[in-house]
Design a protein around this motif. Structure first.
Motif, PDB file in Angstrom:
ATOM      1  N   VAL A   1      14.819 -18.393  77.238  1.00 38.59           N
ATOM      2  CA  VAL A   1      14.024 -19.425  78.035  1.00 38.59           C
ATOM      3  C   VAL A   1      11.910 -19.835  77.686  1.00 38.59           C
ATOM      4  N   ASP A   2      11.400 -19.323  76.644  1.00 36.70           N
ATOM      5  CA  ASP A   2      10.501 -19.306  75.888  1.00 36.70           C
ATOM      6  C   ASP A   2      10.616 -19.777  75.087  1.00 36.70           C
ATOM      7  N   GLY A   3      11.986 -20.048  74.567  1.00 36.38           N
ATOM      8  CA  GLY A   3      11.459 -20.629  72.988  1.00 36.38           C
ATOM      9  C   GLY A   3      12.738 -19.751  72.263  1.00 36.38           C
ATOM     10  N   PHE A   4      12.608 -18.149  71.771  1.00 38.54           N
ATOM     11  CA  PHE A   4      12.641 -17.977  71.270  1.00 38.54           C
ATOM     12  C   PHE A   4      14.484 -16.996  70.837  1.00 38.54           C
ATOM     13  N   VAL A   5      15.017 -17.112  70.011  1.00 37.38           N
ATOM     14  CA  VAL A   5      15.961 -16.347  69.773  1.00 37.38           C
ATOM     15  C   VAL A   5      15.716 -14.640  69.497  1.00 37.38           C
ATOM     16  N   ASP A   6      16.348 -14.002  70.854  1.00 38.42           N
ATOM     17  CA  ASP A   6      15.785 -12.941  70.332  1.00 38.42           C
ATOM     18  C   ASP A   6      16.455 -12.165  69.411  1.00 38.42           C
ATOM     19  N   ASN A   7      16.826 -11.142  68.402  1.00 36.89           N
ATOM     20  CA  ASN A   7      17.385  -9.509  67.937  1.00 36.89           C
ATOM     21  C   ASN A   7      18.092 -10.806  66.669  1.00 36.89           C
ATOM     22  N   ALA A   8      17.395 -12.330  66.603  1.00 32.78           N
ATOM     23  CA  ALA A   8      17.729 -12.941  65.533  1.00 32.78           C
ATOM     24  C   ALA A   8      16.773 -12.487  64.418  1.00 32.78           C
ATOM     25  N   VAL A   9      17.397 -11.944  63.524  1.00 39.16           N
ATOM     26  CA  VAL A   9      16.573 -12.319  61.890  1.00 39.16           C
ATOM     27  C   VAL A   9      17.365 -13.002  60.868  1.00 39.16           C
ATOM     28  N   CYS A  10      16.535 -14.014  60.429  1.00 35.21           N
ATOM     29  CA  CYS A  10      16.969 -15.075  59.498  1.00 35.21           C
ATOM     30  C   CYS A  10      16.000 -14.519  58.405  1.00 35.21           C
ATOM     31  N   VAL A  11      17.539 -14.585  57.202  1.00 32.47           N
ATOM     32  CA  VAL A  11      16.141 -14.294  55.541  1.00 32.47           C
ATOM     33  C   VAL A  11      16.574 -14.744  55.093  1.00 32.47           C
ATOM     34  N   THR A  12      15.831 -16.187  54.485  1.00 35.19           N
ATOM     35  CA  THR A  12      15.185 -16.489  53.558  1.00 35.19           C
ATOM     36  C   THR A  12      14.480 -16.307  51.779  1.00 35.19           C
ATOM     37  N   GLY A  13      14.401 -16.730  50.638  1.00 31.34           N
ATOM     38  CA  GLY A  13      14.393 -16.569  49.685  1.00 31.34           C
ATOM     39  C   GLY A  13      14.955 -16.788  48.757  1.00 31.34           C
TER      40      GLY A  13
END
Length: 492
Positions: free
Chosen positions: A134-146
């Protein structure tokens, strides 16, 4: 109401439809719209299944090549139309085009359709929209880029979380499209998500925000997809600047990342003395010595440095990273990434086929700096500069460099004066097999034959996996034994 605005494909604001002020973009938002799919690879098929599962009566049009068309038609879906010619005019007939990540939104037909109001969105955006709270966040999602190291870093993150007893999904660009695990049951405790530069903007487009975003480094890459170095950097950084994660985990040694200002995210640095960092091969958390990393199955200092990124992300999740750090000893390195295939007749064959930038080739050479090395470089020419690589060869060159592929002649000409000064052997090969024969002759039964091409495989091979498998086969090893990525999907 809010407008759907696309700034990814062109400089204009492309507005066609409105959505309720609800926040993230979900699959049901496509209901009643004119929708097309573009691409029928694994990502495209996953998007089709996800949309069809939630909107069984939605008419869809698929744009794909002739070979893919036969496969799509075999589904026997009366509401799926298949077309093999993709033009701006046809794309512009749709409200939304769900595009596979390998298709550049900067292609002329996409830009033209965007200016006419078509909105392009990817499967990554749909997944994030579906998982936002509801706050717009995807909880416990860790995105990795580079640019370099994201697959190993994401896999290591999943490995350590699982070692701590947490069910973790290892998904994304690494090989399992997010939409394939859209409704994974039971829901994993954590999501370890690798994102390519093709996908980072989709997170921002979703209207959702990841809990944690990890950025390892930024080098020139994928210029044929993005169009320019500046656009590549901007697209890569959208995960931070536009998706606005709750916590941004950044490499304190990268000059581009160090200059970022992210007012809506908490920033945690790795590689700096006050956080997780290395002193030589020793891992520290601030002033606290944690362990020696020299024996870990993480080839190259850059990969051991990325362990610091993983531990910083784990700490950001509220877990005890120091307790989990020793479990890195049980990590299984990924295929085609500084992968020792085997030793035959005194020569050790190392497969770094994933290497697609000159910087990656330099990092690979650093791993074997004390060995006799014959390096194979070259492949599809994306216009990346090799001047820094050539400059580095003036200081620390291997025994031999053999060029090959489309950009092989360009690299060869750049290295010719350097080879004369530096005293290393420089050869030009017609293909991979020829390059290996030349390298074997130079090594004469002693040393490392290193495939780290610094360029994509397109043209000669389907992908870097096919190139790595052919390398193993030419070296006399079973290609099937080197190709599996351990731990993909959702496991405990």
């Amino acid at each position: 109401m809010k407008s759907i605005v696309c700034r990814r494909s062109c400089g204009n604001a492309c507005v066609r439809n409105s959505l309720p002020d609800s926040a993230p973009f979900v699959i049901s938002s496509l209901d009643g719209r004119k929708v097309a799919l573009w691409g029928w690879g694994r990502e495209g098929r996953a998007a089709y299944r996800a949309i069809r599962a939630k909107l069984p009566q939605l008419a869809l049009t698929l744009f794909c090549n002739a070979d893919e068309a036969a496969d799509a038609k075999a589904i026997d879906d009366a509401l799926l139309s298949v077309e093999t010619e993709t033009t701006a005019g046809r794309l512009a007939a749709f409200d939304f085009v769900v595009k596979s990540p390998g298709i550049s939104p900067y292609r002329a037909e996409a830009v033209d359709a965007c200016t006419q109001g078509t909105h392009f969105i990817g499967g990554t955006a749909l997944w994030f929209g579906e998982h936002a709270g509801v706050d717009g966040f995807v909880d416990n999602a860790v995105c990795v880029t580079g640019t370099k190291g994201k697959s190993t870093t994401t896999s290591l993150l999943a490995h350590l979380l699982r070692a701590g007893g947490h069910a973790t999904a290892l998904v994304g660009n690494i090989g399992v499209p997010l939409l394939e695990v859209l409704d994974a049951q039971p829901t994993p405790d954590y999501w370890a998500i690798e994102l390519s530069s093709y996908q980072t903007g989709d997170v921002a487009a979703s209207g959702a925000r990841p809990e944690i975003a990890v950025a390892l480094n930024i080098f020139p890459e994928h210029l044929d997809w993005h169009g320019s170095h500046e656009r590549y950097m901007a697209d890569k950084l959208r995960l931070l600047t536009e998706a606005k994660p709750r916590i941004a985990v950044l490499n304190g040694n990268d000059p581009i990342l160090s200059a970022l200002v992210l007012p809506e995210s908490e920033v945690r640095w790795f590689g700096r003395a006050d956080g997780w960092h290395l002193r030589g091969d020793v891992l520290y958390r601030g002033q606290q010595r944690v362990m020696d990393t020299g024996s870990l199955p993480l080839p190259g200092r850059h990969n051991r440095g990325n362990l610091c990124a993983v531990l910083t992300a784990i700490e950001a999740l509220g877990l005890d990273a120091a307790v989990l750090a020793p479990h890195a000893a049980g990590f299984k390195p990924l295929p085609h990434r500084l992968q020792t295939v085997g030793t035959r007749d005194g020569v050790t064959y190392v497969n770094d086929s994933i290497s697609t930038t000159p910087h990656a080739s330099l990092a690979a050479l650093d791993v074997f700096r004390d060995r006799r090395v014959a390096l194979l470089v070259g492949g599809h020419d994306r216009g990346l500069p090799w001047e820094d690589f050539a400059a580095a060869m003036r200081v620390s060159a291997p025994l031999a460099i053999i060029t090959m592929g489309q950009n092989g002649p360009r690299i060869f000409e750049l290295l010719k004066p350097v080879a004369r000064q530096g005293g290393f052997h420089l050869g030009a090969a017609a293909d991979l097999a020829d390059a290996m024969r030349q390298a074997q002759a130079v090594l004469a039964g002693e040393g490392v034959l290193l495939l780290s091409p610094g360029a994509p495989s397109f043209g000669a091979y389907k992908d870097y996996v096919a190139r790595g498998r052919h390398f193993a086969e030419l070296a006399g090893f079973d290609p099937d034994s080197i190709s599996a990525i351990p731990g993909l999907g959702v496991t405990g």
